[in-house]
Scaffold this motif. Structure first.
Motif, PDB file in Angstrom:
ATOM      1  N   ASN A 336       0.853  -1.190   0.000  1.00 14.54           N
ATOM      2  CA  ASN A 336       0.000   0.000   0.000  1.00 14.54           C
ATOM      3  C   ASN A 336       0.892   1.244   0.000  1.00 14.54           C
ATOM      4  N   PRO A 337       0.837   2.019  -1.094  1.00  9.42           N
ATOM      5  CA  PRO A 337       1.794   3.131  -1.213  1.00  9.42           C
ATOM      6  C   PRO A 337       1.625   4.214  -0.154  1.00  9.42           C
ATOM      7  N   VAL A 338       0.413   4.437   0.319  1.00  6.39           N
ATOM      8  CA  VAL A 338       0.222   5.478   1.343  1.00  6.39           C
ATOM      9  C   VAL A 338       0.885   5.047   2.651  1.00  6.39           C
ATOM     10  N   ARG A 341       4.739   5.129   2.166  1.00  7.61           N
ATOM     11  CA  ARG A 341       5.308   6.483   2.116  1.00  7.61           C
ATOM     12  C   ARG A 341       5.178   7.190   3.466  1.00  7.61           C
ATOM     13  N   LEU A 377      -0.423  15.296   1.043  1.00  6.22           N
ATOM     14  CA  LEU A 377      -0.057  14.431   2.168  1.00  6.22           C
ATOM     15  C   LEU A 377       1.253  14.836   2.838  1.00  6.22           C
TER      16      LEU A 377
ATOM     17  N   VAL B  37      -5.966  -0.647  -3.090  1.00  3.49           N
ATOM     18  CA  VAL B  37      -5.194   0.121  -2.105  1.00  3.49           C
ATOM     19  C   VAL B  37      -6.086   0.696  -1.002  1.00  3.49           C
ATOM     20  N   PHE B  56      -3.195   9.482  -3.876  1.00  6.81           N
ATOM     21  CA  PHE B  56      -2.400   8.645  -4.779  1.00  6.81           C
ATOM     22  C   PHE B  56      -1.927   9.337  -6.051  1.00  6.81           C
ATOM     23  N   TRP B  58       0.316  11.381  -6.874  1.00  7.49           N
ATOM     24  CA  TRP B  58       1.759  11.400  -7.076  1.00  7.49           C
ATOM     25  C   TRP B  58       2.286  10.044  -7.494  1.00  7.49           C
ATOM     26  N   TYR B  59       1.432   9.035  -7.431  1.00  5.17           N
ATOM     27  CA  TYR B  59       1.931   7.676  -7.558  1.00  5.17           C
ATOM     28  C   TYR B  59       1.311   6.943  -8.735  1.00  5.17           C
TER      29      TYR B  59
END
Ligand code: SF4
Lengths: 402, 99
Positions: A336-338, A341, A377, B37, B56, B58-59
């Motif tokens: 999960n990218p959030v 990061r 963010l 996600v 998201f 930026w991704y």
């Protein structure tokens, strides 16, 4: 959580090991001997509540909301949390006491080796229920009061709520339960802070937790109710002064700040200005071990429907749902990218947070406030009240912290 | 004999606390698969997209939103009271299409 009384007055507490890896030096029995590796989990047992507070992050309601985890599902959740090594579960809501199985779930958590603690508005606690909570194994009850009587009742949407909360506090203290205040500081009630501490101190309360407003749930509509950064600074200074005054008188109250890690930086500045540079260095070294804002790492939230959130205030985004995947798997999934990061957020912070000399102990404050206010963010926390000269990467200024 | 997992269908519990819940899927690079996600709360698909974009943008290359109520979940691991084991065949019956 930042313990003002520990950092400024060296008052030992049972959270020293958990928070500062300082169990060995503490005179109090410890929640944990080692600094936590797993998150403290806030579980919003229900959305129902008997009050209607203007700052409620859970946007609680008087109606029963569908999809609540059942008793059996809750126990399976506690099994997973226990196997994963979660040290503490904070039973919260809504108002957790509207659920009849609260006692059973507290006992189950305790049996599984999880420390059960409670967040409540206190108005439903009777002598009998306080004893049942104690007998079930509850270790701590945090009771919300948000101002002197008139202001509290206005905030909570019900007259008599203050007196009812104080009755709940008395019942808990009489039952021998460790009991503390939860106070959300806003523009409306900042001036009541000292009065509320005095009033509840006289009731026998010795633990006071002050929450900054985060911008989730109903709180998002009242960002304009938040204190200005300067007023926030003044309120935190008042709390530091108050804590030291009590300790000088030999009254060992425990005071804590939650929800704005700029407080960590401020406490160092305060110690340097009012106590001395040795004290400032000591405070700094404790705070380094604490590790800064805990979002997505040392704190997690499971809502009443089983959705997993980054903190209890961040209800608008869910990482997953425990009905289709165990909490432990959801929390470990750095695909999960959030989540990933956020865990490496110091590489991504921008603006003043990117170069701040206190970045290692603050880690950019609230990412939720940054997202809500700046749509970004990794933008700076809009509620950081440190002055530019204090956070500059160079050596600290001589005069500040007023 | 094909090894088959015991998979349960998760009950149709509401997932909507205040607003509608939307499952979010992102594609990092053009050739990547979509990845789930998490979910956001929002009154409409457009607002859900906006919320997800803030988290998201930026991704992700692509970003899909799907009403959570339209998603039926089948899993080997559930704590759900209402979950039902989905019976599969024994694993040795003849396949319609041999690989
Ligand atoms: S500038 Fe950012 S990192 Fe520094 S104290 Fe303020 S919120 Fe924390």
């Amino acid at each position: 959580m930042i313990s003002v009384s520990k950092l400024l007055c060296d008052l030992d507490a049972e959270g020293d090991g958990l928070r500062y890896d300082a169990a060995d030096g503490s005179s109090k029995p410890q929640i944990s001997r080692v600094k936590q590796r797993r998150p403290v989990v806030v579980w919003n047992l229900t959305k129902r509540c008997n009050l209607h507070c203007s700052h409620c992050y859970a946007a609680a309601d008087t109606e029963v909301a569908p999809g609540e985890l059942s008793t059996a599902e809750g126990k399976r959740l506690l099994d997973d949390l226990s196997d994963y090594g979660v040290p503490v579960v904070l039973f919260s809501g809504g108002e957790p006491l509207v659920r009849d199985d609260l006692f059973e779930l507290i006992r189950y958590a305790d049996d599984r080796g999880i420390r059960p603690v409670l967040s409540t508005n206190g108005t439903l606690i009777t002598d009998e229920s306080a004893e049942r909570l104690r007998d079930a194994g509850l270790r701590y009850a945090g009771i919300s009061v948000d101002g002197l009587p008139e202001r509290n009742d206005e905030f909570r949407g019900k007259s008599g709520a203050f007196d009812a909360a104080v009755r709940g506090i008395r019942a808990c203290l009489d039952a021998g339960l460790k009991t503390g205040l939860r106070y959300t500081i806003t523009e409306r009630n900042a001036s009541d802070l000292r009065g509320v501490v005095e009033l509840l101190r006289n009731e026998g309360v010795d633990r006071f937790c002050f929450y900054h407003l985060d911008y989730g749930g109903r709180g998002a509509d009242i960002t304009d109710l938040d204190l200005s950064p300067e007023a926030k600074r003044a309120a935190v200074k008042e709390l530091c002064d108050l804590t030291r005054t009590y300790h000088r008188r030999g009254e060992e109250i425990e005071t804590l700040l939650v929800g704005n890690y700029a407080d960590a930086a401020y406490l160092i500045e305060y110690a340097r200005r009012y106590i001395g540079s040795d004290a400032a260095d000591r405070v700094h070294s404790y705070l380094r071990r604490n590790g800064g804002d805990p979002t997505g790492e040392r704190v997690a939230d499971v809502d009443y429907q089983g959705n997993v959130h980054l903190t209890q205030f961040w209800q608008g985004y869910s990482l997953g749902n425990v009905r289709d995947r165990p909490f432990s798997a959801i929390w470990d999934a750095e695909s999960n990218p959030v989540l990933r990061r956020l865990r490496e957020r110091t590489d991504h912070l921008t603006g003043r947070c990117a170069d701040c000399r206190y970045q290692d102990i603050c880690r950019g404050g609230s990412r939720l406030r940054a997202l809500t206010v700046h749509d970004d963010l990794f933008a700076p926390d809009p509620q950081c009240y440190l002055r530019d000269e204090e956070i500059a990467p160079s050596s600290p200024p001589e005069t500040s912290a007023d | 004999m094909v090894e088959k997992p015991d998979r349960y269908r998760v009950g149709e519990h509401p997932r909507e606390a205040v607003e509608h819940e939307w499952e979010i899927f992102v594609r990092e690079e053009e050739r990547d698969p979509l990845r789930h996600v998490g979910s956001v709360s929002a009154p409409s698909a457009d607002v859900a997209y906006e919320q997800a974009t803030k988290l998201f943008a930026w991704y992700a290359n692509d970003l899909w939103v799907c009403p959570a109520r339209a998603v039926h979940r089948y899993t080997t691991d559930t704590l759900d009271d209402d979950a039902e084991l989905v019976e599969l065949g024994s694993g040795d019956e003849k396949r319609t299409h041999e690989p």
